[in-house]
Design a protein around this motif. Structure first.
Motif, short mmCIF file in Angstrom:
data_model
loop_
_atom_site.label_atom_id
_atom_site.label_comp_id
_atom_site.label_asym_id
_atom_site.label_seq_id
_atom_site.Cartn_x
_atom_site.Cartn_y
_atom_site.Cartn_z
N LYS A 188 0.85 -1.21 0.00
CA LYS A 188 0.00 0.00 0.00
C LYS A 188 0.88 1.25 0.00
CE LYS A 188 -4.19 -1.84 2.03
NZ LYS A 188 -4.66 -2.38 3.30
N LEU A 189 1.97 1.20 0.76
CA LEU A 189 2.86 2.37 0.83
C LEU A 189 3.52 2.63 -0.53
CD1 LEU A 189 4.54 1.89 4.34
CD2 LEU A 189 2.86 3.62 3.66
N TRP A 190 3.93 1.55 -1.21
CA TRP A 190 4.51 1.71 -2.55
C TRP A 190 3.50 2.38 -3.48
CZ3 TRP A 190 9.19 1.65 -4.49
CH2 TRP A 190 10.20 0.96 -3.82
N GLU A 191 2.26 1.92 -3.41
CA GLU A 191 1.22 2.50 -4.29
C GLU A 191 1.00 3.96 -3.94
OE1 GLU A 191 -2.23 -0.01 -4.28
OE2 GLU A 191 -1.21 -1.59 -5.44
N LYS A 192 1.00 4.24 -2.64
CA LYS A 192 0.83 5.63 -2.17
C LYS A 192 1.97 6.50 -2.70
CE LYS A 192 -1.00 7.03 2.30
NZ LYS A 192 -0.84 6.72 3.73
N ALA A 193 3.17 5.90 -2.82
CA ALA A 193 4.34 6.64 -3.28
C ALA A 193 4.34 6.81 -4.80
CB ALA A 193 5.61 5.94 -2.83
N GLY A 194 3.35 6.23 -5.48
CA GLY A 194 3.24 6.48 -6.92
C GLY A 194 3.46 5.27 -7.81
N ALA A 202 -0.63 0.67 -9.72
CA ALA A 202 -1.24 -0.54 -9.15
C ALA A 202 -0.97 -1.73 -10.05
CB ALA A 202 -2.74 -0.31 -9.00
#
Ligand SMILES: NC(=O)c1ccc[n+]([C@@H]2O[C@H](COP(=O)([O-])OP(=O)(O)OC[C@H]3O[C@@H](n4cnc5c(N)ncnc54)[C@H](O)[C@@H]3O)[C@@H](O)[C@H]2O)c1
Ligand SMILES: N[C@@H](CCC=O)C(=O)O
Length: 251
Positions: free
Chosen positions: A3-9, A12
């Motif tokens: 989730k953090l990776w996705e939040k970082a851009g 998905a």
């Protein structure tokens, strides 16, 4: 983390987390479209993957597997500090780290005797408990009740092969994965298998001189880690040159 990776851009679907056991791993590693496998886990699974992907040089394979790691204790000046390091190395996370000490090599003599006596005394006070117990325990459980049972049985097998128990491991609550640390002396035992026991079980061998310690330390088919506790800088330099471990973690 995903989730953090996705939040970082990260778009998905680029990074996927799939949890599972053997069947899931086999399903993934037998995909025909794979470009590579980076694997962290046991040697048995690593050997299996190595065979499975053999003859396919277009597929990258990197394996990080287990060890049967030696820790040499050569007449420490500060016995409590040596005991602290040994307990951290052998029993942290209930012995469930690839780099944990599994084979403790202790120099014969009064200092080695005093070190071992103190190690057994302090290790005997470690009582694993649930992650949210108060006061917080130094170690929790193993990955499963079956894993705790396997480690317990490994200790029994070592005793049957001539090992002398210095500290008997104990299954704290039957049916749970809570197992107290075990220490077994194996100096006089024979034909001890060179296998990783992934849990809080430590074998002890005594030695007379440093050449013998290195010989014992190198008597394993695994690489991974090797440790030394000593006040003598020259012994570290010697071990760096003579240890067979690939990544040498000197303490
Ligand atoms: N060298 C390192 O950096 C390092 C780090 C951490 C753990 N380890 C090692 O990992 C081991 C403990 O982890 P574990 O119990 O999860 O290991 P494991 O080998 O039992 O399982 C690891 C994963 O491999 C997959 N798997 C199992 N059988 C498979 C098969 N036949 N084909 C394909 N995939 C399969 C499963 O999905 C499982 O989640 C210990 O041996 C430890 O030393 C090594
Ligand atoms: N490198 C990690 C262990 C990885 C294997 O379990 C450590 O030593 O803490």
């Amino acid at each position: 983390m995903v989730k953090l990776w996705e939040k970082a851009g990260l778009p998905a679907g680029v990074l996927n987390l799939l949890q599972g056991g053997r069947e899931t791993g086999e399903a993934l590693s037998s995909q025909s479209g794979l470009d590579g496998v980076l694997f962290t886990g046991s040697s048995a699974t690593g050997f299996h993957l190595h065979r499975q992907l053999a003859g396919q040089p277009q597929k990258m394979l990197a394996l990080e597997m287990g060890g049967n790691n030696p820790l040499i204790v050569d007449d420490p000046q500060d016995i409590d500090a040596a005991v602290h390091l040994t307990i951290q190395s052998a029993f942290v996370t209930a012995g469930q780290r690839c780099t944990c000490a599994r084979r403790l090599l202790v120099k014969r003599g009064s200092i080695g005797d005093a070190f071992l006596q103190r190690l057994v005394e302090v290790s005997g006070r470690i009582v694993p408990d649930a992650w949210n117990a108060q006061p917080q325990p130094f170690i929790g459980g193993l990955i499963s009740a079956a894993a705790a049972e396997r480690v317990y049985q490994a200790w029994q097998a070592l005793v049957e092969q001539g090992g002398t128990t210095l500290l008997a491991p104990r299954l704290v609550k039957p049916g749970t994965s809570l197992l107290t640390p075990g220490i077994v002396e194996l100096t006089e035992a024979h034909d001890i298998a060179d296998e990783e026991v992934f849990g809080p079980l430590l074998g002890v061998w005594r030695y007379d001189d440093f050449a013998q310690a290195i010989h014992l330390a190198n008597a394993t088919r695994y690489g991974l880690s090797c440790g030394l506790i000593s006040p003598d800088r020259e012994l570290f330099d010697r071990l760096l040159l003579e240890s067979a471990s690939r990544d040498r973690q000197l303490e």
